[in-house]
Design an enzyme around this catalytic site. Sequence first.
Site, PDB file in Angstrom:
ATOM      1  N   ASP A   9    -152.680  65.007  16.739  1.00 16.76           N
ATOM      2  CA  ASP A   9    -151.392  64.471  16.269  1.00 16.76           C
ATOM      3  C   ASP A   9    -150.154  65.173  16.834  1.00 16.76           C
ATOM      4  OD1 ASP A   9    -153.188  63.023  14.795  1.00 16.76           O
ATOM      5  OD2 ASP A   9    -152.511  63.722  12.833  1.00 16.76           O
ATOM      6  N   ASP A  51    -151.837  59.694  14.387  1.00 16.02           N
ATOM      7  CA  ASP A  51    -151.684  58.948  13.149  1.00 16.02           C
ATOM      8  C   ASP A  51    -151.140  57.577  13.548  1.00 16.02           C
ATOM      9  OD1 ASP A  51    -152.565  60.562  11.103  1.00 16.02           O
ATOM     10  OD2 ASP A  51    -150.583  61.055  10.337  1.00 16.02           O
ATOM     11  N   HIS A  53    -150.288  54.663  11.323  1.00 21.62           N
ATOM     12  CA  HIS A  53    -150.191  54.039  10.008  1.00 21.62           C
ATOM     13  C   HIS A  53    -149.581  52.646  10.065  1.00 21.62           C
ATOM     14  CE1 HIS A  53    -151.489  57.727   8.243  1.00 21.62           C
ATOM     15  NE2 HIS A  53    -150.403  58.403   8.568  1.00 21.62           N
ATOM     16  N   HIS A  62    -150.569  57.101   0.755  1.00 17.35           N
ATOM     17  CA  HIS A  62    -150.214  58.197   1.665  1.00 17.35           C
ATOM     18  C   HIS A  62    -148.696  58.349   1.779  1.00 17.35           C
ATOM     19  CE1 HIS A  62    -151.351  61.058   4.739  1.00 17.35           C
ATOM     20  NE2 HIS A  62    -150.623  60.450   5.666  1.00 17.35           N
ATOM     21  N   HIS A  79    -144.052  57.931   8.071  1.00 13.80           N
ATOM     22  CA  HIS A  79    -144.157  58.593   9.376  1.00 13.80           C
ATOM     23  C   HIS A  79    -145.223  57.908  10.228  1.00 13.80           C
ATOM     24  CE1 HIS A  79    -147.316  60.482   6.909  1.00 13.80           C
ATOM     25  NE2 HIS A  79    -147.975  60.650   8.049  1.00 13.80           N
ATOM     26  N   LYS A 109    -156.036  56.942  14.034  1.00 13.12           N
ATOM     27  CA  LYS A 109    -156.571  57.137  12.686  1.00 13.12           C
ATOM     28  C   LYS A 109    -155.500  56.786  11.651  1.00 13.12           C
ATOM     29  CE  LYS A 109    -155.490  62.141  12.630  1.00 13.12           C
ATOM     30  NZ  LYS A 109    -154.525  62.200  11.511  1.00 13.12           N
ATOM     31  N   CYS A 152    -154.070  68.240   9.189  1.00 13.13           N
ATOM     32  CA  CYS A 152    -154.980  67.497  10.061  1.00 13.13           C
ATOM     33  C   CYS A 152    -155.821  68.394  10.960  1.00 13.13           C
ATOM     34  CB  CYS A 152    -154.198  66.463  10.867  1.00 13.13           C
ATOM     35  SG  CYS A 152    -153.500  65.167   9.793  1.00 13.13           S
TER      36      CYS A 152
END
Length: 199
Positions: A9, A51, A53, A62, A79, A109, A152
């Site tokens: 990340d 990440d 999302h 989250h 984020h 992810k 993470c």
Amino acid sequence: MSRLLIIVDAQNDFCEGGALGVDGGAAVAGRIAAFVREHGAQYDRIFASQDWHRGDTDNGGHFAVPPAEPDFTDTWPVHCVAGTEGAALHAEVAALAEELGERLEIVHKGHGIPSYSVLEGTVVATDEGVEHLIAAGGWDRIDVVGLAYDFCVRATALGATEAGAPVRVLSDLTAAVHPADIPALEEELRGAGVEVTAS
């Protein structure tokens, strides 16, 4: 036997000025890029996770939904929404990706769910599940670097260790959300069998 490097990340939103910026994040991205240019040939595979999302949900709780405030432990500001500039790799790592081409494999992810460990992600180009790749064994060593150390990076290192892989965290190639907690974090990692060392 083979070696894997996981860059966790190293994204704009986790560096200074981002939605969830970590102090020292940009410098870490630069050090990671330099490290890979010098030592990348030692690794059989190199993953860079993002990440990724969703922007239309709270991603399973989250994201903190106003008026609730993020607690920076279980809930977070919005984020790394997929496809946004905040979700993009930091410029230093993005340049590295350009140089390496297919040799640097992107992992996504957290699309719609909370996700910390890279083992929960999927290699974009091949649709391989990272958890399966780790659990399949045959790893001489897995090195983990990136952001953030206490979330993470921690989850990825512990998950890979639980899967039976020998894991190192290169601590100078990380930065934490809560730096004061690093001694306890490193005690936890070592207790679980993770080697914590410098690059």
